[in-house]
Motif scaffolding. Sequence first.
Motif, PDB file in Angstrom:
ATOM      1  N   LEU A  55       0.867  -1.185   0.000  1.00 30.55           N
ATOM      2  CA  LEU A  55       0.000   0.000   0.000  1.00 30.55           C
ATOM      3  C   LEU A  55       0.899   1.229   0.000  1.00 30.55           C
ATOM      4  CD1 LEU A  55      -2.775  -1.052   2.565  1.00 30.55           C
ATOM      5  CD2 LEU A  55      -2.805  -1.212   0.083  1.00 30.55           C
ATOM      6  N   PRO A  56       1.323   1.667  -1.182  1.00 31.01           N
ATOM      7  CA  PRO A  56       2.213   2.832  -1.267  1.00 31.01           C
ATOM      8  C   PRO A  56       1.449   4.133  -1.028  1.00 31.01           C
ATOM      9  CG  PRO A  56       1.674   2.033  -3.457  1.00 31.01           C
ATOM     10  CD  PRO A  56       1.054   1.059  -2.490  1.00 31.01           C
ATOM     11  N   GLY A  57       2.202   5.173  -0.722  1.00 29.75           N
ATOM     12  CA  GLY A  57       1.596   6.449  -0.376  1.00 29.75           C
ATOM     13  C   GLY A  57       0.683   7.005  -1.449  1.00 29.75           C
ATOM     14  N   GLU A  58       1.084   6.883  -2.708  1.00 27.78           N
ATOM     15  CA  GLU A  58       0.270   7.463  -3.779  1.00 27.78           C
ATOM     16  C   GLU A  58      -1.092   6.785  -3.880  1.00 27.78           C
ATOM     17  OE1 GLU A  58       3.340   4.698  -5.830  1.00 27.78           O
ATOM     18  OE2 GLU A  58       3.255   6.122  -4.145  1.00 27.78           O
ATOM     19  N   CYS A  78       5.215  -3.274   4.074  1.00 27.64           N
ATOM     20  CA  CYS A  78       4.416  -3.180   2.850  1.00 27.64           C
ATOM     21  C   CYS A  78       3.515  -1.946   2.837  1.00 27.64           C
ATOM     22  CB  CYS A  78       3.556  -4.439   2.666  1.00 27.64           C
ATOM     23  SG  CYS A  78       2.374  -4.732   4.003  1.00 27.64           S
ATOM     24  N   VAL A  79       3.445  -1.220   3.946  1.00 26.48           N
ATOM     25  CA  VAL A  79       2.555  -0.065   4.070  1.00 26.48           C
ATOM     26  C   VAL A  79       3.393   1.199   4.237  1.00 26.48           C
ATOM     27  CG1 VAL A  79       0.662   0.981   5.380  1.00 26.48           C
ATOM     28  CG2 VAL A  79       0.826  -1.513   5.185  1.00 26.48           C
ATOM     29  N   ASP A  80       3.032   2.263   3.512  1.00 28.05           N
ATOM     30  CA  ASP A  80       3.697   3.555   3.693  1.00 28.05           C
ATOM     31  C   ASP A  80       3.127   4.194   4.956  1.00 28.05           C
ATOM     32  OD1 ASP A  80       4.619   6.210   3.616  1.00 28.05           O
ATOM     33  OD2 ASP A  80       4.700   6.204   1.435  1.00 28.05           O
ATOM     34  N   LYS A  81       3.786   3.926   6.073  1.00 23.62           N
ATOM     35  CA  LYS A  81       3.259   4.375   7.367  1.00 23.62           C
ATOM     36  C   LYS A  81       3.376   5.887   7.532  1.00 23.62           C
ATOM     37  CE  LYS A  81       5.841   1.268   9.386  1.00 23.62           C
ATOM     38  NZ  LYS A  81       6.150   0.426   8.193  1.00 23.62           N
ATOM     39  N   ALA A  82       4.356   6.501   6.906  1.00 17.92           N
ATOM     40  CA  ALA A  82       4.496   7.959   7.004  1.00 17.92           C
ATOM     41  C   ALA A  82       3.287   8.651   6.391  1.00 17.92           C
ATOM     42  CB  ALA A  82       5.787   8.406   6.325  1.00 17.92           C
ATOM     43  N   VAL A  83       2.843   8.168   5.241  1.00 21.48           N
ATOM     44  CA  VAL A  83       1.655   8.754   4.608  1.00 21.48           C
ATOM     45  C   VAL A  83       0.416   8.458   5.443  1.00 21.48           C
ATOM     46  CG1 VAL A  83       0.123   8.585   2.604  1.00 21.48           C
ATOM     47  CG2 VAL A  83       2.602   8.815   2.288  1.00 21.48           C
ATOM     48  N   VAL A  91      -2.640   2.160  11.442  1.00 18.05           N
ATOM     49  CA  VAL A  91      -2.066   0.897  10.972  1.00 18.05           C
ATOM     50  C   VAL A  91      -1.880  -0.009  12.188  1.00 18.05           C
ATOM     51  CG1 VAL A  91      -0.147  -0.237   9.797  1.00 18.05           C
ATOM     52  CG2 VAL A  91      -0.867   2.065   9.083  1.00 18.05           C
ATOM     53  N   SER A  92      -2.421  -1.218  12.102  1.00 19.93           N
ATOM     54  CA  SER A  92      -2.231  -2.202  13.176  1.00 19.93           C
ATOM     55  C   SER A  92      -1.541  -3.433  12.621  1.00 19.93           C
ATOM     56  CB  SER A  92      -3.578  -2.594  13.809  1.00 19.93           C
ATOM     57  OG  SER A  92      -4.371  -3.304  12.864  1.00 19.93           O
ATOM     58  N   ASN A  93      -0.905  -4.189  13.509  1.00 21.65           N
ATOM     59  CA  ASN A  93      -0.255  -5.425  13.079  1.00 21.65           C
ATOM     60  C   ASN A  93      -0.526  -6.535  14.080  1.00 21.65           C
ATOM     61  OD1 ASN A  93       1.448  -4.717  15.215  1.00 21.65           O
ATOM     62  ND2 ASN A  93       3.314  -5.203  14.117  1.00 21.65           N
ATOM     63  N   ILE A  94       0.023  -7.704  13.787  1.00 23.42           N
ATOM     64  CA  ILE A  94      -0.175  -8.899  14.622  1.00 23.42           C
ATOM     65  C   ILE A  94       1.093  -9.133  15.444  1.00 23.42           C
ATOM     66  CG2 ILE A  94      -0.786 -11.337  14.628  1.00 23.42           C
ATOM     67  CD1 ILE A  94      -2.921  -9.509  13.425  1.00 23.42           C
ATOM     68  N   ARG A  95       0.902  -9.466  16.713  1.00 26.71           N
ATOM     69  CA  ARG A  95       2.064  -9.604  17.602  1.00 26.71           C
ATOM     70  C   ARG A  95       1.985 -10.900  18.405  1.00 26.71           C
ATOM     71  NH1 ARG A  95       2.410  -3.248  19.653  1.00 26.71           N
ATOM     72  NH2 ARG A  95       2.061  -2.400  17.562  1.00 26.71           N
ATOM     73  N   GLY A  96       3.134 -11.504  18.601  1.00 28.01           N
ATOM     74  CA  GLY A  96       3.254 -12.618  19.526  1.00 28.01           C
ATOM     75  C   GLY A  96       2.719 -13.949  19.051  1.00 28.01           C
ATOM     76  N   TYR A  97       2.135 -14.005  17.855  1.00 28.63           N
ATOM     77  CA  TYR A  97       1.482 -15.234  17.402  1.00 28.63           C
ATOM     78  C   TYR A  97       2.488 -16.308  16.993  1.00 28.63           C
ATOM     79  CZ  TYR A  97       2.694 -14.425  12.534  1.00 28.63           C
ATOM     80  OH  TYR A  97       3.395 -14.267  11.375  1.00 28.63           O
ATOM     81  N   ALA A  98       3.711 -15.907  16.658  1.00 29.91           N
ATOM     82  CA  ALA A  98       4.671 -16.844  16.067  1.00 29.91           C
ATOM     83  C   ALA A  98       5.744 -17.281  17.053  1.00 29.91           C
ATOM     84  CB  ALA A  98       5.329 -16.203  14.843  1.00 29.91           C
ATOM     85  N   ALA A  99       5.485 -17.126  18.345  1.00 36.87           N
ATOM     86  CA  ALA A  99       6.516 -17.383  19.355  1.00 36.87           C
ATOM     87  C   ALA A  99       6.957 -18.839  19.390  1.00 36.87           C
ATOM     88  CB  ALA A  99       6.009 -16.965  20.737  1.00 36.87           C
ATOM     89  N   ASN A 100       6.142 -19.752  18.897  1.00 39.65           N
ATOM     90  CA  ASN A 100       6.539 -21.163  18.819  1.00 39.65           C
ATOM     91  C   ASN A 100       6.924 -21.570  17.406  1.00 39.65           C
ATOM     92  OD1 ASN A 100       6.125 -21.815  21.594  1.00 39.65           O
ATOM     93  ND2 ASN A 100       3.924 -21.856  21.222  1.00 39.65           N
ATOM     94  N   THR A 101       6.109 -21.191  16.436  1.00 37.93           N
ATOM     95  CA  THR A 101       6.285 -21.739  15.091  1.00 37.93           C
ATOM     96  C   THR A 101       7.571 -21.289  14.424  1.00 37.93           C
ATOM     97  OG1 THR A 101       5.220 -22.013  12.934  1.00 37.93           O
ATOM     98  CG2 THR A 101       4.872 -19.903  14.023  1.00 37.93           C
TER      99      THR A 101
END
Length: 317
Positions: A55-58, A78-83, A91-101
Amino acid sequence: MHKIVFLDRATLAPQIRLRVPSFAHEWIEYDRTTPDQVAERLAGATIAITNKVALPGEVLKMLPNLTLVAVAATGTDCVDKAVCRQIGIVVSNIRGYAANTVPEHAFALMLALRRNLIAYREDVLAGEWQKSGQFCFFNHTIRDLADARLGIIGEGVLGQRVAEIGKAFGMVPMFAAHKGRTGQGGLYTPWEDVLATSDVITLHSPLTERTRNMLALPEFRAMARRPLIINTGRGGLVDEADLVTALDEGLVSGAGFDVADGEPPSMDSPLMRVASRHNVIVTPHVAWASNEAQQTLADQLIGNIEWFVEGAPVNVV
């Protein structure tokens, strides 16, 4: 009513259940979305879900209704967070789900390479066991993990879990100080010492401008113990052309990569050109993808969206 558009649903396995959000909404999902389809598919959307679709800024500036980008992963490059900050998109993300895998996958690569499982399996299939004339044969070196020095680049949840598992194997974990920085405290071993003394180096860092190509030929030449290089982080953390040179010159003893610089990599990319070697294992970015981890991710993804709609956004980056 919110319009939710999932741009790349096929990045989650089909058996993974996505819970229906608890508020009035329209849900549209696509298995895949190409760059030229993003703006059209997100037209009128208030919430976008993406795993790897950029998801670019433009493009973001063309979407006046968009209020939330819910990334179905931890990495948000993958996301232009500054824009997004500029125009008020959360913008939200996923955390802690991969601690085992992810740590388990990293150790699967370590074990397979240290014990030369791929080479021995190929020998067995080729009839080498029968040709040996005895109960076993020693065509390839086998090394234990016990007592090996484990250099960990990235001290977050995944790096910490790797250290725990490493200790259980009897390894000696070391967290590398950030490249080019000093005085970071007792948790860290100096960057140069980790390069020089590790038997295995495993990467668990985000990909940023600072970390891109953090391992390249100068670093490989400083690796006195010819370590394995394990990368379940991001492909761009390692200069792949320089990795091939390091393998060719014996500067490293092998490589286990679950990621590539450009995914899927072209068949003539540096990484793919060495993927068939006995001391190289390449897997298709699946370290994160156990059923258990994917379901945790999916549940957290919907939770992130619901909390945002409630006015109390979580996991904001």
